[in-house]
Motif scaffolding. Structure first.
Motif, PDB file in Angstrom:
ATOM      1  N   ALA A   1      67.039 -40.914   6.681  1.00  8.67           N
ATOM      2  CA  ALA A   1      66.520 -39.655   7.205  1.00  8.67           C
ATOM      3  C   ALA A   1      67.222 -39.303   8.507  1.00  8.67           C
ATOM      4  CB  ALA A   1      65.014 -39.747   7.428  1.00  8.67           C
ATOM      5  N   SER A   2      67.678 -38.068   8.598  1.00  7.19           N
ATOM      6  CA  SER A   2      68.324 -37.565   9.805  1.00  7.19           C
ATOM      7  C   SER A   2      67.634 -36.293  10.264  1.00  7.19           C
ATOM      8  CB  SER A   2      69.807 -37.276   9.560  1.00  7.19           C
ATOM      9  OG  SER A   2      70.493 -38.428   9.114  1.00  7.19           O
ATOM     10  N   GLY A   3      67.576 -36.089  11.578  1.00  7.16           N
ATOM     11  CA  GLY A   3      66.966 -34.889  12.120  1.00  7.16           C
ATOM     12  C   GLY A   3      65.451 -34.857  11.999  1.00  7.16           C
ATOM     13  N   ARG A   4      64.845 -36.009  11.861  1.00 12.04           N
ATOM     14  CA  ARG A   4      63.399 -36.087  11.712  1.00 12.04           C
ATOM     15  C   ARG A   4      62.697 -35.919  13.063  1.00 12.04           C
ATOM     16  NH1 ARG A   4      60.347 -40.522  12.653  1.00 12.04           N
ATOM     17  NH2 ARG A   4      58.202 -40.450  11.864  1.00 12.04           N
ATOM     18  N   THR A   5      61.560 -35.224  13.056  1.00 12.78           N
ATOM     19  CA  THR A   5      60.731 -35.086  14.242  1.00 12.78           C
ATOM     20  C   THR A   5      59.474 -35.933  14.082  1.00 12.78           C
ATOM     21  OG1 THR A   5      59.353 -33.216  13.519  1.00 12.78           O
ATOM     22  CG2 THR A   5      61.535 -32.712  14.409  1.00 12.78           C
ATOM     23  N   TYR A   6      58.695 -36.023  15.164  1.00 12.99           N
ATOM     24  CA  TYR A   6      57.481 -36.822  15.115  1.00 12.99           C
ATOM     25  C   TYR A   6      56.453 -36.249  14.157  1.00 12.99           C
ATOM     26  CZ  TYR A   6      55.075 -33.387  18.041  1.00 12.99           C
ATOM     27  OH  TYR A   6      54.497 -32.234  18.543  1.00 12.99           O
ATOM     28  N   ARG A   7      56.595 -34.976  13.808  1.00 10.20           N
ATOM     29  CA  ARG A   7      55.673 -34.333  12.871  1.00 10.20           C
ATOM     30  C   ARG A   7      55.872 -34.819  11.428  1.00 10.20           C
ATOM     31  NH1 ARG A   7      51.264 -31.904  15.269  1.00 10.20           N
ATOM     32  NH2 ARG A   7      51.944 -30.656  17.064  1.00 10.20           N
ATOM     33  N   ASP A   8      57.082 -35.265  11.114  1.00 13.28           N
ATOM     34  CA  ASP A   8      57.396 -35.701   9.751  1.00 13.28           C
ATOM     35  C   ASP A   8      56.989 -37.157   9.599  1.00 13.28           C
ATOM     36  OD1 ASP A   8      58.648 -33.162   9.233  1.00 13.28           O
ATOM     37  OD2 ASP A   8      60.378 -33.896  10.382  1.00 13.28           O
TER      38      ASP A   8
END
Length: 122
Positions: free
Chosen positions: A24-31
């Motif tokens: 996973a790349s570009g993941r935020t804490y929301r995901d």
């Protein structure tokens, strides 16, 4: 936006094993939820397993419970699906997906990888 790339698919005989990876790349804490789904020709895409990034909680479809194990490496932003005792009915394209909420429903997963083919012969 989160980008997901699956790898590790291949051809195995009945009873064999494979380990799939999802980077996973570009993941935020929301995901916070990662799931594995699969789709065979002519069939609906079905849920396989899911894991929470934060807690590590897991859940599985009845068809794979006891044979498959989902895990994650938070430092690497990678989720794995260890598949043992493979059966011909496991043959499908396997997709990695990301959801904001804890869910096993396809519609809740907003980002998907391109998939990796798993073929179980015999």
């Amino acid at each position: 936006q989160v980008r997901l790339v699956e790898s590790g698919g291949g051809l195995v005989q009945t009873g064999g094993s494979l380990r799939l990876s999802c980077a996973a790349s570009g993941r935020t804490y929301r995901d916070n939820t990662m799931g594995w789904f699969r789709q065979a020709p002519g069939k609906e895409r079905e849920f396989v397993a899911a894991i929470s990034w934060s807690s590590g909680s897991t859940t599985y479809a009845d068809s794979v419970k006891g044979r498959f194990t989902i895990s994650r490496d938070n430092a690497k932003n990678t989720v794995y699906l260890q598949m043992n005792s493979l059966k011909p009915e496991d043959t499908a394209v396997y997709y990695c997906a990301s959801s904001v909420i804890w869910s096993i429903l396809r519609d809740h997963f907003h980002s998907w990888g391109q998939g990796t083919q798993v073929t179980v012969s015999s």
